[in-house]
Enzyme design. Sequence first.
Site, PDB file in Angstrom:
ATOM      1  N   LYS A 163       0.870  -1.187   0.000  1.00  0.00           N
ATOM      2  CA  LYS A 163       0.000   0.000   0.000  1.00  0.00           C
ATOM      3  C   LYS A 163       0.898   1.226   0.000  1.00  0.00           C
ATOM      4  O   LYS A 163       2.036   1.172   0.468  1.00  0.00           O
ATOM      5  CB  LYS A 163      -0.885   0.028   1.254  1.00  0.00           C
ATOM      6  CG  LYS A 163      -2.160   0.801   1.063  1.00  0.00           C
ATOM      7  CD  LYS A 163      -3.183  -0.032   0.309  1.00  0.00           C
ATOM      8  CE  LYS A 163      -4.460   0.709   0.041  1.00  0.00           C
ATOM      9  NZ  LYS A 163      -5.480  -0.201  -0.499  1.00  0.00           N
TER      10      LYS A 163
HETATM   11  P1  NAD Z   1     -12.725   7.676  -3.143  1.00  0.00           P
HETATM   12  O1  NAD Z   1     -11.762   8.688  -2.684  1.00  0.00           O
HETATM   13  O2  NAD Z   1     -13.006   7.519  -4.591  1.00  0.00           O
HETATM   14  O3  NAD Z   1     -14.128   7.892  -2.390  1.00  0.00           O
HETATM   15  C1  NAD Z   1     -14.261   7.961  -1.009  1.00  0.00           C
HETATM   16  C2  NAD Z   1     -15.665   8.472  -0.690  1.00  0.00           C
HETATM   17  O4  NAD Z   1     -15.850   8.461   0.725  1.00  0.00           O
HETATM   18  C3  NAD Z   1     -15.904   9.907  -1.129  1.00  0.00           C
HETATM   19  O5  NAD Z   1     -17.259  10.040  -1.515  1.00  0.00           O
HETATM   20  C4  NAD Z   1     -15.624  10.706   0.154  1.00  0.00           C
HETATM   21  O6  NAD Z   1     -16.297  11.962   0.161  1.00  0.00           O
HETATM   22  C5  NAD Z   1     -16.188   9.770   1.202  1.00  0.00           C
HETATM   23  N1  NAD Z   1     -15.579   9.934   2.519  1.00  0.00           N
HETATM   24  C6  NAD Z   1     -14.276  10.105   2.833  1.00  0.00           C
HETATM   25  N2  NAD Z   1     -14.125  10.204   4.165  1.00  0.00           N
HETATM   26  C7  NAD Z   1     -15.355  10.068   4.692  1.00  0.00           C
HETATM   27  C8  NAD Z   1     -15.872  10.082   6.016  1.00  0.00           C
HETATM   28  N3  NAD Z   1     -15.064  10.240   7.062  1.00  0.00           N
HETATM   29  N4  NAD Z   1     -17.206   9.896   6.181  1.00  0.00           N
HETATM   30  C9  NAD Z   1     -18.007   9.731   5.131  1.00  0.00           C
HETATM   31  N5  NAD Z   1     -17.598   9.710   3.863  1.00  0.00           N
HETATM   32  C10 NAD Z   1     -16.283   9.899   3.654  1.00  0.00           C
HETATM   33  O7  NAD Z   1     -12.203   6.291  -2.512  1.00  0.00           O
HETATM   34  P2  NAD Z   1     -12.524   4.814  -3.001  1.00  0.00           P
HETATM   35  O8  NAD Z   1     -11.471   4.403  -3.961  1.00  0.00           O
HETATM   36  O9  NAD Z   1     -13.954   4.685  -3.370  1.00  0.00           O
HETATM   37  O10 NAD Z   1     -12.222   4.007  -1.651  1.00  0.00           O
HETATM   38  C11 NAD Z   1     -13.175   3.931  -0.595  1.00  0.00           C
HETATM   39  C12 NAD Z   1     -12.790   2.775   0.319  1.00  0.00           C
HETATM   40  O11 NAD Z   1     -12.727   1.551  -0.434  1.00  0.00           O
HETATM   41  C13 NAD Z   1     -11.411   2.912   0.984  1.00  0.00           C
HETATM   42  O12 NAD Z   1     -11.451   2.306   2.253  1.00  0.00           O
HETATM   43  C14 NAD Z   1     -10.520   2.090   0.069  1.00  0.00           C
HETATM   44  O13 NAD Z   1      -9.355   1.625   0.729  1.00  0.00           O
HETATM   45  C15 NAD Z   1     -11.457   0.963  -0.287  1.00  0.00           C
HETATM   46  N6  NAD Z   1     -11.107   0.241  -1.530  1.00  0.00           N
HETATM   47  C16 NAD Z   1     -10.988   0.893  -2.711  1.00  0.00           C
HETATM   48  C17 NAD Z   1     -10.694   0.181  -3.859  1.00  0.00           C
HETATM   49  C18 NAD Z   1     -10.620   0.830  -5.220  1.00  0.00           C
HETATM   50  O14 NAD Z   1     -10.506   0.101  -6.208  1.00  0.00           O
HETATM   51  N7  NAD Z   1     -10.703   2.141  -5.333  1.00  0.00           N
HETATM   52  C19 NAD Z   1     -10.470  -1.202  -3.791  1.00  0.00           C
HETATM   53  C20 NAD Z   1     -10.622  -1.844  -2.558  1.00  0.00           C
HETATM   54  C21 NAD Z   1     -10.940  -1.110  -1.443  1.00  0.00           C
END
Ligand code: NAD
Length: 423
Positions: A111
């Site tokens: 990561k």
């Molecule tokens: P992103 O940045 O695209 O979106 C995150 C979303 O969460 C946004 O809408 C943001 O406004 C909201 N957010 C952030 N902090 C917040 C809070 N404290 N309370 C409420 N909403 C909040 O991120 P993403 O890529 O969608 O990732 C989201 C989660 O999924 C993370 O935990 C990430 O590690 C996990 N994840 C992502 C992927 C991927 O392919 N992008 C894969 C596996 C896991």
Amino acid sequence: MKKLSAEWDNPLFKQVQAQFEEAAANLGLDSNLFYRLRVPDRALIVSVPFRRDNGQVQVVPGYRVQHNDILGPCKGGIRYNPNVNLGEVAALAMLMTWKCALVGLPLGGAKGGVQIDPTPLSRTELQRLTRRYTAEIINFIGPDHDIPAPDMGTNEQVMAWIMDTYSQMKGYSIPEIVTGKPVVIGGSLGRKEATGNGVVFTVIEAAEKIGLKLDHNTRVVIQGFGNVGSAAHKKFEKIGCRVVGISDVSGGFYNPNGLRFEDLMEYVEKNRTLQNYPEAEAVSNEALLTLPCEILVPAATEGTVTDKVAREIKCRILAEGANGPTTLEADKILKDNPDLFLIPDVLANAGGVIVSYFEWVQDLQNFFWNETEINQRLGDIMKKAFHNVVHMAEQKKVGMRMSALMSGINSVAQAMLTRGLYP
Ligand code: NAD
């Protein structure tokens, strides 16, 4: 047990270590393997100086952690967030190791992160930050040993700049250095939606298992409208479910009659966030998680499902789109809830790394697959992993999270025992 030094002292790192320790005890894990696996193989800390548009130079910390590469090259996203620190990145790297092993990918866990809020940055600032971070970690990453991808706060465009910086410094195009990049430069069809789609694939299996019909009466609540949350929303709508609650960092929105994906997207494109979204009741992010619904998907960040939330949760299926959304205390409460079916993060959100793996393979072969093929293969892997975890949970009489972790850790342990210890 050794005490954690200050840099690792992070709630998520403590949480994933505690979960690892419990899973290791259940597996009767060899003590040599135990001590090797509960900490990362390597970690890099860098200072990232970049020029703001006003001419000033800002310096922010950046990290890349490789937890374990026994099964293959390390794989894991890069996060831009003001709360990023070494402990958080190490925790997420460890989860990646178990996730890749659990779904049978020949990859290890890594990561990366930069401690910055990307939202106020202009496009040019974001680009300069990304290129300098890439330059700082350039000897640590590589297509044959550590391949980054998007995570919170980063996206396809950020991956494109990483790929370009890496390629410029090596002297030729190396698309396989990152995944989750735009299709036009060697990205994979279906990658953008893969994590959200994968969440829905596991929910479909879980619904069948508990006899829950998925139709317009099935209410879904999703926390987070980023890459994962928005793709899951779109897919839930496609299979006929009704998304009644959604949120982002600006707050939550509830409409029992349903919130249409297209309307939300249009609003976010115009306003950047969901703030003041009309045609819905505003609720706090905490209240959102306890709304009446059948399916709940925390897809924002870690630690949002607290013990208080867990006590009031009303859903039948909780699918963890985010990494580490449930605290240790909350997890204990959820485990004792006989009406709730949990799909843990390492399983529910594995779709992202699965299609990232497909992207890497396609780049290496210079041969690209069509979207139907990709989604078919993704569905097959998710379905198989889901049923393996259910099977182990029933056989070992443990919860879904413990079963998933035990399954991933066991594969890594078997590979380590087979390869032996160098020298
Ligand atoms: P992103 O940045 O695209 O979106 C995150 C979303 O969460 C946004 O809408 C943001 O406004 C909201 N957010 C952030 N902090 C917040 C809070 N404290 N309370 C409420 N909403 C909040 O991120 P993403 O890529 O969608 O990732 C989201 C989660 O999924 C993370 O935990 C990430 O590690 C996990 N994840 C992502 C992927 C991927 O392919 N992008 C894969 C596996 C896991």
